[in-house]
Scaffold this motif. Sequence first.
Motif, PDB file in Angstrom:
ATOM      1  N   ARG A 406       0.833  -1.209   0.000  1.00 56.42           N
ATOM      2  CA  ARG A 406       0.000   0.000   0.000  1.00 56.42           C
ATOM      3  C   ARG A 406       0.869   1.262   0.000  1.00 56.42           C
ATOM      4  N   ASN A 407       1.951   1.232   0.785  1.00 59.45           N
ATOM      5  CA  ASN A 407       2.848   2.383   0.806  1.00 59.45           C
ATOM      6  C   ASN A 407       3.490   2.619  -0.560  1.00 59.45           C
ATOM      7  N   PHE A 408       3.848   1.521  -1.221  1.00 58.82           N
ATOM      8  CA  PHE A 408       4.446   1.647  -2.556  1.00 58.82           C
ATOM      9  C   PHE A 408       3.443   2.271  -3.526  1.00 58.82           C
ATOM     10  N   GLU A 409       2.170   1.788  -3.472  1.00 61.28           N
ATOM     11  CA  GLU A 409       1.142   2.349  -4.341  1.00 61.28           C
ATOM     12  C   GLU A 409       0.964   3.847  -4.099  1.00 61.28           C
ATOM     13  N   LYS A 410       0.936   4.236  -2.837  1.00 60.69           N
ATOM     14  CA  LYS A 410       0.771   5.648  -2.503  1.00 60.69           C
ATOM     15  C   LYS A 410       1.909   6.485  -3.077  1.00 60.69           C
ATOM     16  N   ARG A 411       3.137   5.986  -2.939  1.00 62.39           N
ATOM     17  CA  ARG A 411       4.291   6.738  -3.426  1.00 62.39           C
ATOM     18  C   ARG A 411       4.238   6.891  -4.943  1.00 62.39           C
ATOM     19  N   GLU A 412       3.860   5.806  -5.645  1.00 61.08           N
ATOM     20  CA  GLU A 412       3.811   5.865  -7.096  1.00 61.08           C
ATOM     21  C   GLU A 412       2.695   6.795  -7.571  1.00 61.08           C
ATOM     22  N   ILE A 413       1.529   6.703  -6.931  1.00 59.96           N
ATOM     23  CA  ILE A 413       0.422   7.590  -7.315  1.00 59.96           C
ATOM     24  C   ILE A 413       0.790   9.040  -7.058  1.00 59.96           C
ATOM     25  N   ARG A 414       1.398   9.297  -5.901  1.00 59.66           N
ATOM     26  CA  ARG A 414       1.797  10.664  -5.569  1.00 59.66           C
ATOM     27  C   ARG A 414       2.829  11.180  -6.567  1.00 59.66           C
ATOM     28  N   ARG A 415       3.784  10.339  -6.945  1.00 59.23           N
ATOM     29  CA  ARG A 415       4.839  10.752  -7.870  1.00 59.23           C
ATOM     30  C   ARG A 415       4.250  11.130  -9.238  1.00 59.23           C
ATOM     31  N   LEU A 416       3.330  10.306  -9.732  1.00 56.81           N
ATOM     32  CA  LEU A 416       2.748  10.566 -11.049  1.00 56.81           C
ATOM     33  C   LEU A 416       1.803  11.763 -11.032  1.00 56.81           C
ATOM     34  N   LEU A 417       1.055  11.929  -9.940  1.00 59.04           N
ATOM     35  CA  LEU A 417       0.180  13.106  -9.847  1.00 59.04           C
ATOM     36  C   LEU A 417       0.991  14.389  -9.775  1.00 59.04           C
ATOM     37  N   ASP A 418       2.090  14.348  -9.061  1.00 60.23           N
ATOM     38  CA  ASP A 418       2.970  15.518  -8.999  1.00 60.23           C
ATOM     39  C   ASP A 418       3.495  15.859 -10.393  1.00 60.23           C
ATOM     40  N   LYS A 419       3.713  14.835 -11.186  1.00 57.35           N
ATOM     41  CA  LYS A 419       4.254  15.044 -12.520  1.00 57.35           C
ATOM     42  C   LYS A 419       3.164  15.456 -13.519  1.00 57.35           C
ATOM     43  N   ASN A 420       1.990  14.782 -13.455  1.00 57.41           N
ATOM     44  CA  ASN A 420       0.947  14.988 -14.459  1.00 57.41           C
ATOM     45  C   ASN A 420      -0.072  16.059 -14.073  1.00 57.41           C
ATOM     46  N   GLY A 421      -0.138  16.386 -12.777  1.00 58.11           N
ATOM     47  CA  GLY A 421      -1.138  17.345 -12.309  1.00 58.11           C
ATOM     48  C   GLY A 421      -2.308  16.639 -11.658  1.00 58.11           C
ATOM     49  N   THR A 422      -3.034  17.349 -10.760  1.00 57.91           N
ATOM     50  CA  THR A 422      -4.138  16.736 -10.010  1.00 57.91           C
ATOM     51  C   THR A 422      -5.502  17.021 -10.629  1.00 57.91           C
ATOM     52  N   LEU A 424      -8.409  16.757 -13.821  1.00 56.27           N
ATOM     53  CA  LEU A 424      -8.999  15.579 -14.449  1.00 56.27           C
ATOM     54  C   LEU A 424      -8.073  14.962 -15.486  1.00 56.27           C
ATOM     55  N   GLU A 425      -7.468  15.812 -16.331  1.00 56.83           N
ATOM     56  CA  GLU A 425      -6.595  15.294 -17.375  1.00 56.83           C
ATOM     57  C   GLU A 425      -5.356  14.622 -16.770  1.00 56.83           C
ATOM     58  N   GLY A 426      -4.857  15.234 -15.683  1.00 59.31           N
ATOM     59  CA  GLY A 426      -3.689  14.650 -15.015  1.00 59.31           C
ATOM     60  C   GLY A 426      -4.012  13.298 -14.407  1.00 59.31           C
ATOM     61  N   LYS A 427      -5.217  13.189 -13.847  1.00 58.94           N
ATOM     62  CA  LYS A 427      -5.615  11.915 -13.241  1.00 58.94           C
ATOM     63  C   LYS A 427      -5.845  10.850 -14.320  1.00 58.94           C
ATOM     64  N   LYS A 428      -6.434  11.249 -15.460  1.00 55.70           N
ATOM     65  CA  LYS A 428      -6.612  10.303 -16.548  1.00 55.70           C
ATOM     66  C   LYS A 428      -5.257   9.757 -17.035  1.00 55.70           C
ATOM     67  N   LYS A 429      -4.280  10.671 -17.171  1.00 53.50           N
ATOM     68  CA  LYS A 429      -2.948  10.269 -17.630  1.00 53.50           C
ATOM     69  C   LYS A 429      -2.279   9.359 -16.611  1.00 53.50           C
ATOM     70  N   THR A 430      -2.448   9.688 -15.329  1.00 54.07           N
ATOM     71  CA  THR A 430      -1.856   8.867 -14.269  1.00 54.07           C
ATOM     72  C   THR A 430      -2.460   7.473 -14.273  1.00 54.07           C
ATOM     73  N   ALA A 431      -3.786   7.366 -14.397  1.00 54.99           N
ATOM     74  CA  ALA A 431      -4.448   6.062 -14.427  1.00 54.99           C
ATOM     75  C   ALA A 431      -3.958   5.241 -15.613  1.00 54.99           C
ATOM     76  N   ALA A 432      -3.804   5.891 -16.760  1.00 54.06           N
ATOM     77  CA  ALA A 432      -3.325   5.173 -17.945  1.00 54.06           C
ATOM     78  C   ALA A 432      -1.907   4.652 -17.735  1.00 54.06           C
ATOM     79  N   GLN A 433      -1.044   5.478 -17.129  1.00 48.46           N
ATOM     80  CA  GLN A 433       0.334   5.051 -16.888  1.00 48.46           C
ATOM     81  C   GLN A 433       0.415   3.919 -15.875  1.00 48.46           C
ATOM     82  N   LEU A 434      -0.509   3.887 -14.920  1.00 44.22           N
ATOM     83  CA  LEU A 434      -0.533   2.810 -13.930  1.00 44.22           C
ATOM     84  C   LEU A 434      -1.240   1.559 -14.446  1.00 44.22           C
TER      85      LEU A 434
END
Length: 450
Positions: A406-422, A424-434
């Motif tokens: 769970r901690n690993f998932e949190k870190r990866e989600i946080r890292r990608l959101l920081d990169k893609n933005g929080t 809607l478009e950033g979340k869509k991109k993050t979901a696709a990358q994951l």
Amino acid sequence: MELNAAARAAFDAMSEGITIIDTDGIIVFGNRAYRNFLNKEAGGDIGPIEGYRLRDLRPGARLPDVLEKGKPILHQTRQEIQDFYFVNMYPIYEGERLIGGISVVTFLEDAYQAKEELEAAEARSKQVLRRLNKANGARYTFDDIVAVSPEAMRVKELAQRIAATEATVLLESESGTGKELYAQAIHNASARSAGVFVAINCANFNANMLESELFGYAEGAFTGAKRGGKMGLFEAAAGGTLFLDEISEMDIGLQAKLLRVLQERRVRPVGGLKEVDVDVRVIAACNADLPQYVRDGKFRKDLYYRLSTFPLHIPPLRERPADISPLANSILNELSHKLRRPFTLTDDAVECLQAHDWPGNVRELRNALEFSAYLTPSGVISRAALPSDLLRQHEDAGLTLAQRTRNFEKREIRRLLDKNGTGLEGKKKTAAQLGISLASLYNKLNASEF
């Protein structure tokens, strides 16, 4: 056969005695040094010698023998009433026709002077080598090896005892544990400490290049070979120590040649005909499982036994946690001198360092501390100043596998959101990358604290 004035002047300038005869054994020329030698033996001035038969003046002269055989006579030692000398005699050809002979006499006094000059040059070379060795070679001693834990202390004590011998040493340990540090310390504590310490990483060369580096090569040994050839490291390290790092990566064919050198104490340069005696102590090192390499046929069993007279296993840092804090302080002292400001570790930083498993061993510890030192203007290194990899492992210490996941998932989600933005478009991109749906991403965000 006649000599011009320039040739006569050149021969007269030499300290060696020069005699030239024609095919009848008649002296064509004798230089000043040779005439002085004859006068000294005769006890007075014998006058001109050109035009006389050589054996009329010196019945035992062997230069006429060179004319009979058409081949040189070399390295002859002769003794007269007052003088001892060395002589080389050569036939003189004009094309394929023999036209005379020449002898070159080196007198004992000149030979001694040359010997003294060579010895003086050798002494100067040794002094230069010692200075180079201390500046660029074996800088470390056993005082530089930090050993607090019982495991590390046992290895250090054994290495100190081995240093007093002439035995070959094999350092077996993981990468980053300080194998070259131990090799240099062994050299500096040995009877060879005044000699040079030469190190080479066997993994950096292919078989042919490594062979020429170790054993040298003769002139013309291969295309691109230097004029005059090249001295190998076994010769360059004469009287000192040769450190062969990553020896497990040496070509199996070259291993056979190395084994012979270790047994015979002689090397033959690539393309050479003569062998050269070598006086070198070898310390080898590797981070591979050499016994397994032997079983797999990648390393010679006989060479392994020859190298492992004294095997030394340096324990990895994770097996000696008691050494982490004193090692860190030692490294920070070095950094303090380098960066000209003091450094200290807070208690929470020490706790974080001790929780890490250090796959890169001491090298990784040094890199982590150097990273933190550069980013800490105050000089006080806290847990927050340490590299993020160390912090993540510290956070996961003592957690179950599910909690770590769970901690690993949190870190990866946080890292990608920081990169893609929080948004809607950033979340869509993050979901696709994951590789998950947007709905799954929202579920994970709602179930975690971000």
